[in-house]
Design a protein around this motif. Structure first.
Motif, PDB file in Angstrom:
ATOM      1  N   LYS B 181       0.843  -1.210   0.000  1.00 26.23           N
ATOM      2  CA  LYS B 181       0.000   0.000   0.000  1.00 26.23           C
ATOM      3  C   LYS B 181       0.871   1.251   0.000  1.00 26.23           C
ATOM      4  N   THR B 182       0.458   2.235  -0.762  1.00 25.04           N
ATOM      5  CA  THR B 182       1.154   3.532  -0.769  1.00 25.04           C
ATOM      6  C   THR B 182       0.137   4.647  -0.580  1.00 25.04           C
ATOM      7  N   TYR B 183       0.643   5.856  -0.342  1.00 25.65           N
ATOM      8  CA  TYR B 183      -0.250   7.018  -0.281  1.00 25.65           C
ATOM      9  C   TYR B 183      -0.498   7.586  -1.676  1.00 25.65           C
ATOM     10  N   GLY B 184       0.057   6.930  -2.690  1.00 23.82           N
ATOM     11  CA  GLY B 184      -0.089   7.425  -4.060  1.00 23.82           C
ATOM     12  C   GLY B 184       1.270   7.514  -4.726  1.00 23.82           C
ATOM     13  N   ILE B 185       1.296   7.305  -6.031  1.00 23.49           N
ATOM     14  CA  ILE B 185       2.557   7.386  -6.776  1.00 23.49           C
ATOM     15  C   ILE B 185       2.479   8.632  -7.654  1.00 23.49           C
ATOM     16  N   THR B 186       3.385   9.559  -7.425  1.00 26.59           N
ATOM     17  CA  THR B 186       3.349  10.840  -8.141  1.00 26.59           C
ATOM     18  C   THR B 186       4.420  10.855  -9.229  1.00 26.59           C
ATOM     19  N   LEU B 187       4.003  11.203 -10.425  1.00 24.01           N
ATOM     20  CA  LEU B 187       4.950  11.350 -11.537  1.00 24.01           C
ATOM     21  C   LEU B 187       5.078  12.829 -11.873  1.00 24.01           C
ATOM     22  N   VAL B 188       6.308  13.321 -11.888  1.00 28.45           N
ATOM     23  CA  VAL B 188       6.555  14.697 -12.347  1.00 28.45           C
ATOM     24  C   VAL B 188       7.474  14.597 -13.569  1.00 28.45           C
ATOM     25  N   PRO B 189       6.920  14.775 -14.764  1.00 26.14           N
ATOM     26  CA  PRO B 189       7.741  14.603 -15.968  1.00 26.14           C
ATOM     27  C   PRO B 189       8.492  15.883 -16.344  1.00 26.14           C
ATOM     28  N   ASP B 190       9.426  15.699 -17.248  1.00 29.24           N
ATOM     29  CA  ASP B 190      10.100  16.821 -17.932  1.00 29.24           C
ATOM     30  C   ASP B 190      10.753  17.828 -16.986  1.00 29.24           C
ATOM     31  N   LEU B 191      11.487  17.335 -16.035  1.00 33.91           N
ATOM     32  CA  LEU B 191      12.243  18.229 -15.154  1.00 33.91           C
ATOM     33  C   LEU B 191      13.666  18.379 -15.684  1.00 33.91           C
TER      34      LEU B 191
END
Lengths: 128, 317
Positions: B181-191
């Motif tokens: 279980k996670t609190y959510g998987i966040t993707l931040v592209p193009d950094l």
């Protein structure tokens, strides 16, 4: 909401505290933070929050003990407590549900990993 | 005189051994990496950093002293360093001003560290245990901490743990989940991933440059630093766009970030994440774990596929 209500978040995971704090602030609540049970007790006595989001497993003093201390204190017992627990099965009921066999004096609980929207709903329900 | 920067706390973990495995190839299925061996031995690492960006790839983790004997006999080629501790300050609010302020003081006092990485809220250092007090003194002197704060340290106390386990159902998180279980998987592209390498003597100057840039709105998304040699520091800094501070290299990258309940107390989690990516032949540039958080930096355009592969093993609400 005429006056901003103060919510205290208590968890030894600073990443989670920040995430919950940002969400609460976006809903116009005032937020205080503590990272263990002892620190929480000091903040509770000093700042008298309307509601506490309280983790169970923490250093120095765990959430069960904090909950007992608050609910057995006449000056603090009206503060609403929402327990955060990774093992939700361990909390069969709460005093909020008024069922027999309650295992904690907390008003409500939410299993980890928390759904932030669900947590906000619970907070708003209690703070109305 | 500079105003002390406000933070909420310091977190401390003492009595660890740093284990380093060099020249790793996480896509090579024929040999096991440090994190895979820790998984097979059910040993937790409270901190781990993996780096394939430089000329020499490595993975470095901190393991409890009590687990040291279980690993050293099997892996004589690994490097083991003396006792270390991890120190975290929080929250950083992704502020380059706070980061710069911190590096400025560390450089000024010549306080050396082995690694420093960020999570969503924390900046975590791995330092030699003999330098632990110097670090906490520096944090206390230069940062504005709440009066009620106590630098907490989660001690291993087996007798107390057993007592609490009997009394309370949940006191130490050692459970294993089939789907984590996670609190959510966040993707931040193009950094922008800026790579910097400089002498330790220039750490203060680097801190000053990034902390006092004209544009105060620039935030960092992730940072991973290590001592490349006793005198050389390597820094990898993810920002929305390239900074005015000259980098050795700038490239585009995607960032995946996730955290879950008690990740810091449980074994195998990062290993399972990296195995998912290896199965899909997705190269990882950096992977950093501290507290209950995992941050993975990937080549630009790989974030979406990586997130999809993680969802096989990790539950995202």
């Amino acid at each position: 909401m005429s006056e901003k209500q103060l919510i205290l978040i208590v968890d030894d995971d600073p990443d989670l505290v920040e995430a919950v704090s940002m969400k609460l602030e976006s809903l116009e609540y005032k937020v205080a933070k503590a990272y263990d049970g002892e620190e929480a007790m000091e903040k509770i006595k000093d700042e008298k929050p309307a509601l506490i989001i309280l983790d169970v497993m923490m250093p120095r003093k765990n959430g069960w003990e904090v909950c007992d201390d608050i609910k057995n204190n006449d000056e603090l017992k009206d503060i609403i407590i929402i327990l955060l627990t990774a093992v939700a099965d361990s909390v069969k009921t709460t005093s909020y549900t008024h069922h027999d066999g309650k295992t904690t004096l907390a008003d409500d609980y939410i299993p980890k990993p928390i759904d932030l929207d669900k947590l906000m709903e619970i907070v708003q329900d209690h703070c109305q | 005189m500079m105003e002390p920067v406000k933070i909420n706390g310091i977190r401390l973990n003492k009595n660890y051994i740093q284990v380093i495995q060099k020249d790793i190839d996480m896509l090579d299925q024929s040999s096991m990496s440090l994190y895979q061996i820790m998984e097979s031995n059910r040993i937790n690492m409270v901190f781990m950093t993996l780096n394939t960006m430089g000329s020499k790839s490595f993975v470095s983790g901190t393991i409890g002293l009590k687990n040291f004997g279980q690993t050293i006999h099997r892996n004589e080629s690994w490097e083991y360093d003396r006792r270390v501790c991890t120190l975290s300050i929080f929250p950083h609010h992704h502020s380059l001003q706070l980061l710069g302020f911190l590096l400025l003081h560390l450089g000024g006092l010549r306080l050396s560290f082995r690694h420093m990485v960020s999570s969503n809220a924390m900046l975590t250092f791995v330092v030699d245990q003999e330098n632990c007090d110097a670090f906490t003194d520096m944090f206390s002197a230069n940062f504005d901490l709440p009066q009620s704060h106590f630098p907490f340290e989660q001690k291993e106390n087996d007798e107390l743990t057993q007592f609490l386990k009997k009394k309370y159902p949940e006191t130490r998180a050692s459970y294993v989940e089939k789907k984590i279980k996670t609190y959510g998987i966040t993707l931040v592209p193009d950094l922008n991933l800026g790579s910097y390498r400089f002498s330790f003597d220039h750490l203060s100057l680097f801190g000053q440059k990034i902390g006092y840039m004209e544009d105060k709105k620039i935030r960092f998304y992730h940072i991973s630093m290590h001592m490349a040699s006793p005198e050389q520091i390597s820094v990898y800094l993810l920002t929305q766009k390239s900074l005015s501070v000259a980098a050795c290299n700038n490239c585009s990258a995607d960032l995946l970030h996730f955290h879950g309940p008690h990740f810091g107390d449980r074994h195998s989690i990062v290993s399972r994440a990296l195995s998912c990516l290896a199965k899909e032949s997705i190269r990882v540039l950096l992977a950093d774990c501290t507290g209950a958080s995992i941050s993975i930096v990937l080549p630009q355009g790989k974030g979406k596929a990586a997130k999809l592969s993680l969802i096989d093993v990790f539950d995202s609400p």
